[in-house]
Write an enzyme that holds these catalytic residues in place. Sequence first.
Site, PDB file in Angstrom:
ATOM      1  N   LYS A 123       0.815  -1.220   0.000  1.00  0.00           N
ATOM      2  CA  LYS A 123       0.000   0.000   0.000  1.00  0.00           C
ATOM      3  C   LYS A 123       0.847   1.268   0.000  1.00  0.00           C
ATOM      4  O   LYS A 123       2.036   1.244   0.338  1.00  0.00           O
ATOM      5  CB  LYS A 123      -1.001  -0.029   1.162  1.00  0.00           C
ATOM      6  CG  LYS A 123      -2.145  -1.010   0.849  1.00  0.00           C
ATOM      7  CD  LYS A 123      -3.237  -1.039   1.872  1.00  0.00           C
ATOM      8  CE  LYS A 123      -4.311  -2.056   1.416  1.00  0.00           C
ATOM      9  NZ  LYS A 123      -5.341  -2.288   2.450  1.00  0.00           N
TER      10      LYS A 123
ATOM     11  N   ARG B 190      -3.440 -10.079   5.077  1.00  0.00           N
ATOM     12  CA  ARG B 190      -3.831 -10.165   3.664  1.00  0.00           C
ATOM     13  C   ARG B 190      -2.663  -9.649   2.840  1.00  0.00           C
ATOM     14  O   ARG B 190      -2.325  -8.457   2.940  1.00  0.00           O
ATOM     15  CB  ARG B 190      -5.093  -9.313   3.463  1.00  0.00           C
ATOM     16  CG  ARG B 190      -5.683  -9.346   2.069  1.00  0.00           C
ATOM     17  CD  ARG B 190      -6.909  -8.430   1.999  1.00  0.00           C
ATOM     18  NE  ARG B 190      -7.513  -8.436   0.688  1.00  0.00           N
ATOM     19  CZ  ARG B 190      -7.097  -7.696  -0.331  1.00  0.00           C
ATOM     20  NH1 ARG B 190      -6.079  -6.887  -0.187  1.00  0.00           N
ATOM     21  NH2 ARG B 190      -7.712  -7.772  -1.479  1.00  0.00           N
TER      22      ARG B 190
HETATM   23  C1  PT1 Z   1      -7.936  -4.682   3.171  1.00  0.00           C
HETATM   24  C2  PT1 Z   1      -8.179  -4.643   1.773  1.00  0.00           C
HETATM   25  C3  PT1 Z   1      -9.291  -5.397   1.288  1.00  0.00           C
HETATM   26  N1  PT1 Z   1      -7.433  -3.908   0.911  1.00  0.00           N
HETATM   27  C4  PT1 Z   1      -9.779  -6.107   3.455  1.00  0.00           C
HETATM   28  N2  PT1 Z   1     -10.057  -6.126   2.138  1.00  0.00           N
HETATM   29  C5  PT1 Z   1      -7.756  -3.879  -0.402  1.00  0.00           C
HETATM   30  N3  PT1 Z   1     -10.572  -6.822   4.315  1.00  0.00           N
HETATM   31  C6  PT1 Z   1      -8.837  -4.632  -0.875  1.00  0.00           C
HETATM   32  C7  PT1 Z   1      -3.029   2.248  -1.056  1.00  0.00           C
HETATM   33  O1  PT1 Z   1      -3.040   3.088  -0.159  1.00  0.00           O
HETATM   34  O2  PT1 Z   1      -6.936  -4.016   3.718  1.00  0.00           O
HETATM   35  N4  PT1 Z   1      -8.740  -5.405   3.987  1.00  0.00           N
HETATM   36  N5  PT1 Z   1      -9.579  -5.377  -0.033  1.00  0.00           N
HETATM   37  C8  PT1 Z   1      -6.934  -3.018  -1.342  1.00  0.00           C
HETATM   38  N6  PT1 Z   1      -7.208  -1.631  -1.118  1.00  0.00           N
HETATM   39  C9  PT1 Z   1      -6.213  -0.644  -1.152  1.00  0.00           C
HETATM   40  C10 PT1 Z   1      -6.311   0.473  -0.335  1.00  0.00           C
HETATM   41  C11 PT1 Z   1      -5.102  -0.803  -1.960  1.00  0.00           C
HETATM   42  C12 PT1 Z   1      -5.280   1.419  -0.302  1.00  0.00           C
HETATM   43  C13 PT1 Z   1      -4.080   0.129  -1.955  1.00  0.00           C
HETATM   44  C14 PT1 Z   1      -4.158   1.248  -1.109  1.00  0.00           C
HETATM   45  O3  PT1 Z   1      -2.115   2.129  -1.890  1.00  0.00           O
END
Ligand code: PT1
Length: 293
Positions: free
Chosen positions: A236, A272
């Site tokens: 992230k 995850r």
């Molecule tokens: C998570 C999650 C998810 N993250 C759960 N499901 C993502 N339960 C998708 C960035 O800042 O943490 N928990 N499903 C992916 N989402 C992101 C959010 C991807 C922020 C990248 C960023 O780069």
Amino acid sequence: MQKQIFVKAEEIKQVIPLAPGRQLELSRPLVMGILNVTPDSFSDGGRYGSLEKAVERALQMESEGADIIDIGGESSRPGSEPVTLEKELKRVIPVIRALKNYTKIPISVDTYKAEVARQALKAGAEIVNDISALRFDPAMVTLLAEKKVPVILMHMLGTPRDMQEDPTYKDCVAEISEFFTERVLFCAEMGIDKSKIIIDPGIGFGKRLSDNLEILSHLGEFKKLALPVMVGASRKSFIGMLNPESTSPDRRLGGSIAAAVAAVLNGADIIRVHDIAETVEALKVIQAVKDKP
Ligand code: PT1
């Protein structure tokens, strides 16, 4: 010598019940492998376009030690736009149906749409991962109460499209804890048993760098709810903020491992991640240090 009958609180085995006779044991941190089936995914973008490649990637993650495969067909990275129900179904359902023939580990579906969850469960998914914590689709709570499958309730401020515009908290850990308390009460009222709930503070979902770090260092606050805690920090952008050279998500391996280790040391039950082999390797060392007499 008298048998020791006292056990440390953290040694009491928690389980996540699946189908009759199937369960996930939380005696060690579990690794959830990310399988993005979106053409625009934030780090695997387009590389696993075909059904065969998606199944192959999932099986590779299983062989590397993943305990769960999380399949998602709508990106939730900051700024991303929703996809239609039809598109999401077309991306996700065939992969679950195909993968189900080859894998023994549970599949979770990353969706906030009840119809996607319903068809995914029918196709063989066993867990629902809802980034909206049942707030975006009112049909989700009734589906889960009926199907009695485990659900991941994640905290997010706003929507993926606007969540990073100006997130502010007075006390982010306290506010997220209050959010979970409200959501768990809502679930109870609607007929979802506490044994089916996993909570996730939602790293990167409407959080500043300082909020993400606050969450990772205070996971113990969420443990007070006595529910399994999941954390997703892999690749992230907050990792990129701490390492300006880690410009693209696939150059954030070191930071992702560090975040996973920090999460586990602070009490995460499930992490995850994209990079299974490296994470599993790191967690074995952490476990050995923890288990040392
Ligand atoms: C998570 C999650 C998810 N993250 C759960 N499901 C993502 N339960 C998708 C960035 O800042 O943490 N928990 N499903 C992916 N989402 C992101 C959010 C991807 C922020 C990248 C960023 O780069």
